[in-house]
Scaffold this active site. Structure first.
Site, PDB file in Angstrom:
ATOM      1  N   ALA A  66       0.798  -1.227   0.000  1.00 60.37           N
ATOM      2  CA  ALA A  66       0.000   0.000   0.000  1.00 60.37           C
ATOM      3  C   ALA A  66       0.829   1.276   0.000  1.00 60.37           C
ATOM      4  O   ALA A  66       0.279   2.362  -0.248  1.00 60.37           O
ATOM      5  CB  ALA A  66      -0.941   0.003   1.206  1.00 60.37           C
TER       6      ALA A  66
ATOM      7  N   HIS B 222       0.277  -8.025 -21.928  1.00 62.03           N
ATOM      8  CA  HIS B 222      -0.570  -7.043 -22.606  1.00 62.03           C
ATOM      9  C   HIS B 222      -0.787  -7.374 -24.082  1.00 62.03           C
ATOM     10  O   HIS B 222      -1.919  -7.391 -24.573  1.00 62.03           O
ATOM     11  CB  HIS B 222       0.046  -5.645 -22.504  1.00 62.03           C
ATOM     12  CG  HIS B 222       0.343  -5.199 -21.112  1.00 62.03           C
ATOM     13  ND1 HIS B 222      -0.424  -5.559 -20.025  1.00 62.03           N
ATOM     14  CD2 HIS B 222       1.337  -4.408 -20.614  1.00 62.03           C
ATOM     15  CE1 HIS B 222       0.071  -5.012 -18.926  1.00 62.03           C
ATOM     16  NE2 HIS B 222       1.131  -4.316 -19.262  1.00 62.03           N
TER      17      HIS B 222
END
Length: 476
Positions: free
Chosen positions: A12, A229
């Site tokens: 985080a 991707h």
């Protein structure tokens, strides 16, 4: 799956959380899309308490944001410091999650910590029937490494509760590929080898290493961009229409494409692939150093790769898919070119006819453009004059009432609400790695070194030759 009441955010304090995750969650909260009861428990190794982490999170939010909205979002956040390699710390983390039956976990940590983190979550009771796990790439650096990670995940979280992230799948234009193909009778009957000559996919980054040298040098362009991707874009472009728009149906069709990719092995790797590495050059008139200077040591890692791929099935037999991606490219660009075949016979004499071309731009601007021939105005005393004209669908203009979203907004909301369609299934990941591993083995067998090219260019001259041998030119 029901919406979760708790979101556990690993990593985080990292770059991804600051740039993408926290701003995306705030945007969702501002629009009232997060469950009112949702609590976000952040965790990382850094020593923070709730107040200091909320201050850190506040710095990631837009300065112009409504103060009341900021306060409401920050009040959702709490923090538990955790060293994932220390199994004892997970008990304190579990205490911060009172409702473990409706829990989403977002794992953005180094792959080396995946095993220990998952084991710790399971031992602390955070892998029960109501817990779902999202994993940020990279999921290994080879098929074997990916299987090791997937086995560790599967021991605690079954496939229907595992969300593997490829953030390209959260982009509006990528999602629109299915809508464009399967909601319009105009294109789907032409979407095959009889009418399409070739497909190009280009992804260029103007940036260099940006402090990620150790990671990138261990991966290179092939594994960092193509394995995930670009192959996902190939799958969406080439897939058959799914029976329904549900996770199983969509992902079943994508994996069929990935398994149909013709292997590029030692026998074909020199004809079908190019490795490059940027040297000193210029981007937008500004001098930039070469890769090894950026890295600070010698390296043969490729920063550019170009490939000629084939999907060996009835729909796409013989149609080349040209892929290229690289760092320090001349422009930031993600673009798909679908080149249609020329008309079989021209009635217009010697007048040149350009074959229709569909250009789908993903970034920096989302756009769909179809080029077609039309009559030029005039009396035509010397014969009918034709000109190539573009039909543009500027998505930001067409949907001006809609805010352009960060891809992670959609992915985080789907994770929270339990929708898996835009996440990657294990068999997809492993089919991708199997194809990539064969290319890398071919490079090693042929001793293919990365060819130098100047920063600010689309790779070495061999990348141009890759297409020109087929009388094809890259769309620049």
């Amino acid at each position: 799956m029901s919406a979760c009441t708790h979101l556990l955010l690993f990593g985080a304090t990292g770059d991804l959380a600051r740039r993408m995750l926290l701003p995306s969650l705030f945007a969702l909260d501002t629009e009232g899309l997060l469950p009112q009861c949702l609590r976000i428990i952040a965790t990382a190794r850094s020593a923070h308490d709730d107040a200091s982490f909320q201050a850190l999170a506040a710095d990631t939010l837009p300065e112009a944001a409504d103060p009341q909205a900021r306060s409401r979002f920050l009040a959702r956040l709490s923090y538990v410091a955790l060293d994932a390699s220390d199994q004892q710390g997970f008990a304190a983390l579990a205490e911060a999650v009172p409702d473990r039956g409706n829990l989403a976990i977002f794992l953005s940590t180094a792959p080396a910590l995946f095993g220990a983190t998952i084991a710790g979550l399971a031992s602390a009771g955070l892998a029960g029937p109501g817990a779902r796990l999202a994993l940020e790439k990279p999921l290994g650096d080879s098929l074997a490494a990916s299987r090791t990670i997937n086995d560790a995940v599967a021991a605690a979280y079954p496939e229907d509760r595992t969300f593997r992230i490829d953030h390209y799948l959260g982009k509006e234009t990528v999602q629109n590929l299915m809508g464009f193909r399967f909601a319009n009778t105009l294109f789907e009957p032409l979407w095959n080898a009889a009418h399409i000559a070739h497909v190009q996919i280009s992804i260029g980054e103007t940036v260099g290493l940006e402090g990620r040298g150790d990671y990138y040098d261990g991966m290179g362009a092939l594994r960092d961009m193509v394995q995930n991707h670009m192959l996902q874009l190939v799958a969406l472009l080439a897939m058959e229409p799914p029976a329904r728009l549900d996770p199983a149906s969509v992902r079943d069709e994508k994996v069929k494409v990935l398994r149909s990719l013709r292997p590029i092995d030692a026998a074909s790797v020199e004809a079908c692939s190019v490795r490059g590495q940027y040297t000193a050059g210029a981007i937008d008139g500004v001098a930039v150093p070469g890769y090894t200077a950026d890295l600070g040591r010698a390296s043969d890692t490729e920063t550019f790769v170009a490939l000629k791929a084939y999907v060996d099935n009835w729909r796409w037999k013989g149609v080349p898919f040209y892929l290229r991606t690289g760092k320090r490219a001349p422009e930031r660009l993600s673009e798909i070119i679908v080149q249609f075949r020329a008309v079989p016979h021209s009635i217009f004499g010697a007048a040149p006819l350009a074959a229709n071309k569909l250009v789908i731009t993903l970034q920096p601007d989302e756009n769909i453009r179809l080029s077609m021939m039309a009559k030029a105005p005039g009396l035509d005393q010397d014969g009918l004059k034709l000109r190539e004209l573009p039909l543009d669908i500027g998505l930001p203009n067409a949907f001006a009432e809609s805010r352009r979203r960060i891809a992670y907004e959609r992915l985080l909301l789907d994770l929270i609400e339990g929708r898996q369609t835009l996440f990657v299934r294990r068999d997809e990941v492993e089919a991708q790695w199997q194809w990539i591993d064969a290319i890398r083995a071919g490079w090693a067998a042929r001793g293919m070194a990365a060819r130098p090219h100047s920063a600010g260019t689309w790779g070495p001259s061999a990348a141009i030759a890759l297409t020109e041998r087929d009388d094809v030119t890259w769309h620049d």
